[in-house]
Motif scaffolding. Structure first.
Motif, PDB file in Angstrom:
ATOM      1  N   MET A   1       0.858  -1.171   0.000  1.00 30.76           N
ATOM      2  CA  MET A   1       0.000   0.000   0.000  1.00 30.76           C
ATOM      3  C   MET A   1       0.902   1.231   0.000  1.00 30.76           C
ATOM      4  N   GLY A   2       0.536   2.230  -0.767  1.00 32.20           N
ATOM      5  CA  GLY A   2       1.356   3.416  -0.914  1.00 32.20           C
ATOM      6  C   GLY A   2       1.126   4.435   0.190  1.00 32.20           C
ATOM      7  N   ILE A   3       1.891   5.496   0.115  1.00 28.14           N
ATOM      8  CA  ILE A   3       1.820   6.565   1.112  1.00 28.14           C
ATOM      9  C   ILE A   3       0.426   7.174   1.165  1.00 28.14           C
ATOM     10  N   LEU A   4      -0.166   7.416   0.023  1.00 26.57           N
ATOM     11  CA  LEU A   4      -1.506   7.998   0.001  1.00 26.57           C
ATOM     12  C   LEU A   4      -2.520   7.072   0.662  1.00 26.57           C
ATOM     13  N   GLY A   5      -2.380   5.782   0.438  1.00 23.06           N
ATOM     14  CA  GLY A   5      -3.258   4.804   1.085  1.00 23.06           C
ATOM     15  C   GLY A   5      -3.114   4.829   2.597  1.00 23.06           C
ATOM     16  N   TRP A   6      -1.873   4.931   3.091  1.00 24.01           N
ATOM     17  CA  TRP A   6      -1.652   4.983   4.537  1.00 24.01           C
ATOM     18  C   TRP A   6      -2.201   6.267   5.136  1.00 24.01           C
ATOM     19  N   ILE A   7      -2.131   7.362   4.376  1.00 23.95           N
ATOM     20  CA  ILE A   7      -2.692   8.623   4.880  1.00 23.95           C
ATOM     21  C   ILE A   7      -4.203   8.505   5.019  1.00 23.95           C
ATOM     22  N   VAL A   8      -4.848   7.907   4.026  1.00 25.19           N
ATOM     23  CA  VAL A   8      -6.305   7.729   4.093  1.00 25.19           C
ATOM     24  C   VAL A   8      -6.677   6.785   5.229  1.00 25.19           C
ATOM     25  N   VAL A   9      -5.976   5.664   5.323  1.00 24.56           N
ATOM     26  CA  VAL A   9      -6.234   4.728   6.428  1.00 24.56           C
ATOM     27  C   VAL A   9      -5.968   5.412   7.760  1.00 24.56           C
ATOM     28  N   GLY A  43      -0.025  -0.893  14.961  1.00 26.98           N
ATOM     29  CA  GLY A  43      -0.953  -2.015  14.805  1.00 26.98           C
ATOM     30  C   GLY A  43      -0.351  -3.151  14.002  1.00 26.98           C
ATOM     31  N   GLY A  44       0.362  -2.810  12.928  1.00 23.46           N
ATOM     32  CA  GLY A  44       1.044  -3.847  12.155  1.00 23.46           C
ATOM     33  C   GLY A  44       2.116  -4.553  12.967  1.00 23.46           C
ATOM     34  N   PHE A  45       2.843  -3.799  13.780  1.00 24.18           N
ATOM     35  CA  PHE A  45       3.878  -4.382  14.628  1.00 24.18           C
ATOM     36  C   PHE A  45       3.270  -5.307  15.684  1.00 24.18           C
ATOM     37  N   VAL A  46       2.191  -4.833  16.336  1.00 23.69           N
ATOM     38  CA  VAL A  46       1.513  -5.649  17.355  1.00 23.69           C
ATOM     39  C   VAL A  46       0.913  -6.901  16.719  1.00 23.69           C
ATOM     40  N   GLY A  47       0.319  -6.736  15.530  1.00 23.10           N
ATOM     41  CA  GLY A  47      -0.251  -7.883  14.834  1.00 23.10           C
ATOM     42  C   GLY A  47       0.791  -8.929  14.498  1.00 23.10           C
ATOM     43  N   PHE A  51      -0.293 -11.771  16.996  1.00 18.63           N
ATOM     44  CA  PHE A  51      -1.185 -12.612  16.205  1.00 18.63           C
ATOM     45  C   PHE A  51      -0.488 -13.296  15.033  1.00 18.63           C
ATOM     46  N   ASN A  52       0.802 -13.064  14.861  1.00 20.03           N
ATOM     47  CA  ASN A  52       1.583 -13.631  13.774  1.00 20.03           C
ATOM     48  C   ASN A  52       0.964 -13.311  12.413  1.00 20.03           C
ATOM     49  N   THR A  53       0.482 -12.075  12.258  1.00 14.88           N
ATOM     50  CA  THR A  53      -0.088 -11.605  11.003  1.00 14.88           C
ATOM     51  C   THR A  53       0.374 -10.179  10.760  1.00 14.88           C
ATOM     52  N   ASP A  54       0.214  -9.723   9.566  1.00 12.05           N
ATOM     53  CA  ASP A  54       0.650  -8.372   9.202  1.00 12.05           C
ATOM     54  C   ASP A  54      -0.503  -7.649   8.527  1.00 12.05           C
ATOM     55  N   THR A  55      -0.358  -6.351   8.343  1.00  9.81           N
ATOM     56  CA  THR A  55      -1.393  -5.615   7.637  1.00  9.81           C
ATOM     57  C   THR A  55      -1.387  -6.040   6.174  1.00  9.81           C
ATOM     58  N   GLY A  56      -2.546  -6.003   5.566  1.00  8.73           N
ATOM     59  CA  GLY A  56      -2.678  -6.415   4.174  1.00  8.73           C
ATOM     60  C   GLY A  56      -2.886  -5.225   3.272  1.00  8.73           C
ATOM     61  N   SER A  57      -3.760  -5.387   2.311  1.00  6.31           N
ATOM     62  CA  SER A  57      -4.036  -4.326   1.358  1.00  6.31           C
ATOM     63  C   SER A  57      -5.037  -3.329   1.939  1.00  6.31           C
ATOM     64  N   PHE A  58      -5.335  -2.292   1.185  1.00  8.73           N
ATOM     65  CA  PHE A  58      -6.217  -1.221   1.643  1.00  8.73           C
ATOM     66  C   PHE A  58      -7.605  -1.752   1.989  1.00  8.73           C
ATOM     67  N   PHE A  59      -8.122  -2.672   1.222  1.00  6.75           N
ATOM     68  CA  PHE A  59      -9.483  -3.163   1.415  1.00  6.75           C
ATOM     69  C   PHE A  59      -9.550  -4.401   2.305  1.00  6.75           C
ATOM     70  N   ASN A  60      -8.480  -4.723   2.979  1.00  6.87           N
ATOM     71  CA  ASN A  60      -8.438  -5.882   3.856  1.00  6.87           C
ATOM     72  C   ASN A  60      -8.933  -5.481   5.247  1.00  6.87           C
ATOM     73  N   LEU A  61      -9.872  -6.237   5.807  1.00  9.22           N
ATOM     74  CA  LEU A  61     -10.416  -5.935   7.131  1.00  9.22           C
ATOM     75  C   LEU A  61      -9.334  -5.977   8.205  1.00  9.22           C
ATOM     76  N   ARG A  62      -8.395  -6.886   8.063  1.00  2.83           N
ATOM     77  CA  ARG A  62      -7.300  -7.010   9.027  1.00  2.83           C
ATOM     78  C   ARG A  62      -6.486  -5.713   9.098  1.00  2.83           C
ATOM     79  N   THR A  63      -6.256  -5.075   7.949  1.00  2.00           N
ATOM     80  CA  THR A  63      -5.525  -3.803   7.912  1.00  2.00           C
ATOM     81  C   THR A  63      -6.240  -2.754   8.747  1.00  2.00           C
ATOM     82  N   TRP A  64      -7.543  -2.650   8.563  1.00  2.00           N
ATOM     83  CA  TRP A  64      -8.325  -1.645   9.275  1.00  2.00           C
ATOM     84  C   TRP A  64      -8.386  -1.934  10.766  1.00  2.00           C
ATOM     85  N   LEU A  65      -8.600  -3.185  11.146  1.00  2.00           N
ATOM     86  CA  LEU A  65      -8.688  -3.517  12.575  1.00  2.00           C
ATOM     87  C   LEU A  65      -7.369  -3.284  13.291  1.00  2.00           C
ATOM     88  N   LEU A  66      -6.261  -3.696  12.667  1.00  2.00           N
ATOM     89  CA  LEU A  66      -4.955  -3.473  13.287  1.00  2.00           C
ATOM     90  C   LEU A  66      -4.612  -1.989  13.353  1.00  2.00           C
TER      91      LEU A  66
END
Length: 88
Positions: A1-9, A43-47, A51-66
């Motif tokens: 995910m790009g910088i613009l995506g992280w800003i929106v998230v 959140g990505g670091f804690v995940g 939880f042994n998982t990482d953030t995914g793409s912009f539309f991934n629920l895991r990304t938003w929850l973390l």
């Protein structure tokens, strides 16, 4: 995910963190966005650690929850740090 995506998230995650933890915080939309962006990274670091998982793409629920979880953690830390500075 790009910088613009992280800003929106970050903007949305920071706003949701403030909705979850309402209160009178100094700072406006910029502070909210920064809290959200830093929260996404945390959140990505804690995940990855817990939880042994990482953030995914912009539309991934895991990304938003973390990201929201991280933003809530960063907002709590921000309130403790700013609260101590204003109380002194």
């Amino acid at each position: 995910m790009g910088i613009l995506g992280w800003i929106v998230v970050g903007l949305i995650a920071g706003a949701l963190a403030k909705a979850i933890m309402p209160g009178n915080d100094p700072g406006g939309i910029l502070v909210t966005m920064l809290i959200g962006i830093v929260g996404g990274v945390i959140g990505g670091f804690v995940g990855r650690l817990i939880f042994n998982t990482d953030t995914g793409s912009f539309f991934n629920l895991r990304t938003w929850l973390l990201s929201i979880l991280g933003a809530v953690i960063v907002l709590a830390i921000y309130r403790v740090v700013v609260g101590k500075k204003t109380a002194a």
